[in-house]
Design a protein around this motif. Structure first.
Motif, PDB file in Angstrom:
ATOM      1  N   ASP A 102      -6.775   0.508   6.454  1.00  0.00           N
ATOM      2  CA  ASP A 102      -7.486  -0.462   5.609  1.00  0.00           C
ATOM      3  C   ASP A 102      -7.451  -1.875   6.183  1.00  0.00           C
ATOM      4  O   ASP A 102      -8.084  -2.779   5.635  1.00  0.00           O
ATOM      5  CB  ASP A 102      -6.866  -0.490   4.193  1.00  0.00           C
ATOM      6  CG  ASP A 102      -7.158   0.793   3.432  1.00  0.00           C
ATOM      7  OD1 ASP A 102      -8.119   1.500   3.821  1.00  0.00           O
ATOM      8  OD2 ASP A 102      -6.420   1.095   2.473  1.00  0.00           O
TER       9      ASP A 102
ATOM     10  N   ASP B 116      -8.270  -4.655   9.071  1.00  0.00           N
ATOM     11  CA  ASP B 116      -9.309  -4.830  10.075  1.00  0.00           C
ATOM     12  C   ASP B 116      -8.638  -5.185  11.403  1.00  0.00           C
ATOM     13  O   ASP B 116      -8.811  -6.282  11.930  1.00  0.00           O
ATOM     14  CB  ASP B 116     -10.250  -5.942   9.604  1.00  0.00           C
ATOM     15  CG  ASP B 116     -11.480  -6.039  10.483  1.00  0.00           C
ATOM     16  OD1 ASP B 116     -11.790  -5.058  11.186  1.00  0.00           O
ATOM     17  OD2 ASP B 116     -12.103  -7.120  10.477  1.00  0.00           O
TER      18      ASP B 116
ATOM     19  N   ARG C 210      -2.368   5.359   6.559  1.00  0.00           N
ATOM     20  CA  ARG C 210      -3.497   5.093   5.653  1.00  0.00           C
ATOM     21  C   ARG C 210      -3.600   3.592   5.358  1.00  0.00           C
ATOM     22  O   ARG C 210      -4.700   3.028   5.298  1.00  0.00           O
ATOM     23  CB  ARG C 210      -3.335   5.892   4.353  1.00  0.00           C
ATOM     24  CG  ARG C 210      -3.636   7.386   4.519  1.00  0.00           C
ATOM     25  CD  ARG C 210      -3.703   8.101   3.176  1.00  0.00           C
ATOM     26  NE  ARG C 210      -2.384   8.257   2.577  1.00  0.00           N
ATOM     27  CZ  ARG C 210      -1.591   9.327   2.750  1.00  0.00           C
ATOM     28  NH1 ARG C 210      -2.008  10.352   3.487  1.00  0.00           N
ATOM     29  NH2 ARG C 210      -0.412   9.394   2.176  1.00  0.00           N
TER      30      ARG C 210
ATOM     31  N   SER D 250       0.828  -1.207   0.000  1.00  0.00           N
ATOM     32  CA  SER D 250       0.000   0.000   0.000  1.00  0.00           C
ATOM     33  C   SER D 250       0.866   1.262   0.000  1.00  0.00           C
ATOM     34  O   SER D 250       0.574   2.231  -0.708  1.00  0.00           O
ATOM     35  CB  SER D 250      -0.925  -0.013   1.222  1.00  0.00           C
ATOM     36  OG  SER D 250      -1.494   1.252   1.407  1.00  0.00           O
TER      37      SER D 250
ATOM     38  N   GLN E  49      -5.498   9.472  10.378  1.00  0.00           N
ATOM     39  CA  GLN E  49      -6.911   9.209  10.666  1.00  0.00           C
ATOM     40  C   GLN E  49      -7.572  10.373  11.391  1.00  0.00           C
ATOM     41  O   GLN E  49      -8.564  10.198  12.088  1.00  0.00           O
ATOM     42  CB  GLN E  49      -7.029   7.920  11.451  1.00  0.00           C
ATOM     43  CG  GLN E  49      -6.477   6.782  10.612  1.00  0.00           C
ATOM     44  CD  GLN E  49      -6.911   5.430  11.055  1.00  0.00           C
ATOM     45  OE1 GLN E  49      -8.045   5.241  11.458  1.00  0.00           O
ATOM     46  NE2 GLN E  49      -6.007   4.489  10.989  1.00  0.00           N
TER      47      GLN E  49
END
Ligand SMILES: O=C(O)CCC(=O)/C=C/C=C(\O)C(=O)O
Ligand code: FE2
Length: 313
Positions: free
Chosen positions: A164, A166, A160, A97, A284
């Motif tokens: 994503d 969990d 970030r 990512s 966030q």
């Protein structure tokens, strides 16, 4: 996803060259508060930002950053040796990512780490194999260093990426603040030392013992006021903690490496781990510091801080 942050100075002299009992008690209380914060948050993944001290990363190829998909501790300064409990799948997902977000990142499938990574895991989690970790190396000793805004960019990208997953992710920073311990420097080093810094020849037990003795002697000199190295700088440390605590990362972008060295000494670059962790948290939204401890501790050659922070509701 739920996220939180702990910032923790490390010192290889913790536990061996103890300051006055009252100082130890205050540090213990701060660490207990951080442990309670962590217990309450109950992370199932720790993104651990830490530097290295020429135990895992060498000048043959010195990356500015490296994310480990597997990692093993060398066990320096009495820290626990052996494999960290790296969550390889989470590490690969985060690395992918970050790269997708246009931030370059080295990965290591066999990362060697030292007390910089191990100490916070021991202090907060009781060992290196009790919680899932994604270890992220941030160069904080080997010049040249890039601008700190790149550290922020990395931290935000990892933040970030973590959003994503969990997972309940704790961003944990290890290192800093002002301190100038005797860490070897390539420039001007005698050939044998230069070879070790470039090639990473594993030190013999005798060489390791000599390095550890050198750091201890450095601390004794600090306490005696005869070290000749950069003094601890509580005023600067508080400025750094205030700025990070307020989430003023635009101001952090303006900080220069020369300023870090002039104000905080050669190892103040370890604050980069704090910048990365705060940037991850900021990905966030806004956040608030929940606790903050700071004390200059010459016996540990450390402007020593423990902070916790969590996103605003
Ligand atoms: O000189 C050596 O061989 C080892 C030096 C070293 O590892 C020093 C570490 C100091 C810290 O981690 C610190 O104060 O942050
Ligand atoms: Fe360090």
């Amino acid at each position: 996803m739920p996220v939180a942050l702990v910032g923790l100075s490390h010192s290889p002299l913790m536990g061996t060259n103890q300051p006055a009992d009252e100082t130890v008690q205050r540090v213990d209380a701060a660490l207990e508060e951080a442990r309670a914060f962590v217990r309450d948050f109950d992370p199932d993944l720790v993104v651990l930002y830490a530097p290295d001290h020429y135990n895992g990363f060498f000048y043959e190829k010195m990356p500015p950053f490296c994310l480990g998909t597997s990692a093993e501790s060398v066990g320096d300064f009495g820290s626990e040796a052996g494999p960290l409990r790296v969550d390889t799948e989470a590490a690969k997902t985060i690395a992918g990512s970050v790269l997708e977000q246009d931030v370059d990142l080295t990965i290591s499938a066999r990362m060697k780490v030292d007390h910089g990574f191990v100490q916070p895991l021991e202090v907060l989690f009781g060992g290196i194999d009790t919680v899932d970790v994604v270890p992220v190396y941030i160069n904080g000793v080997a010049s040249p260093l890039g601008p700190v805004r790149r550290v922020r960019a990395l931290g935000e990208a990892i933040g970030r990426a973590a959003a994503d997953l969990d997972r309940r992710v704790l961003f944990l920073a290890s290192g800093g603040l002002s301190h100038d311990p005797p860490v070897p420097v390539l420039e001007g080093a005698p050939p044998k030392v230069a070879d070790a810094l470039i090639e990473g020849t594993p030190p013999t037990p005798e060489q390791r013992a000599r390095g550890e003795k050198r750091v201890l002697q450095g601390a004794l000199d600090y306490v005696a006021g005869t070290s000749g190295r950069r003094e601890l700088n509580p005023e600067w440390d508080r400025l750094v903690l205030d700025t990070l605590g307020k989430g003023d990362l635009d101001r952090v972008d303006t900080w220069t490496n020369a300023w870090f060295e002039a104000e905080g000494g050669g190892s103040a670059h370890e604050v980069r781990t704090w910048i990365a962790a705060h940037a991850s948290l900021s990905a966030q939204g806004s956040y608030t510091v929940r606790s903050r401890f700071y004390e200059a501790i010459p016996e540990w050659i450390a402007g020593f801080a423990v902070t916790t922070a969590a996103p605003d509701a």
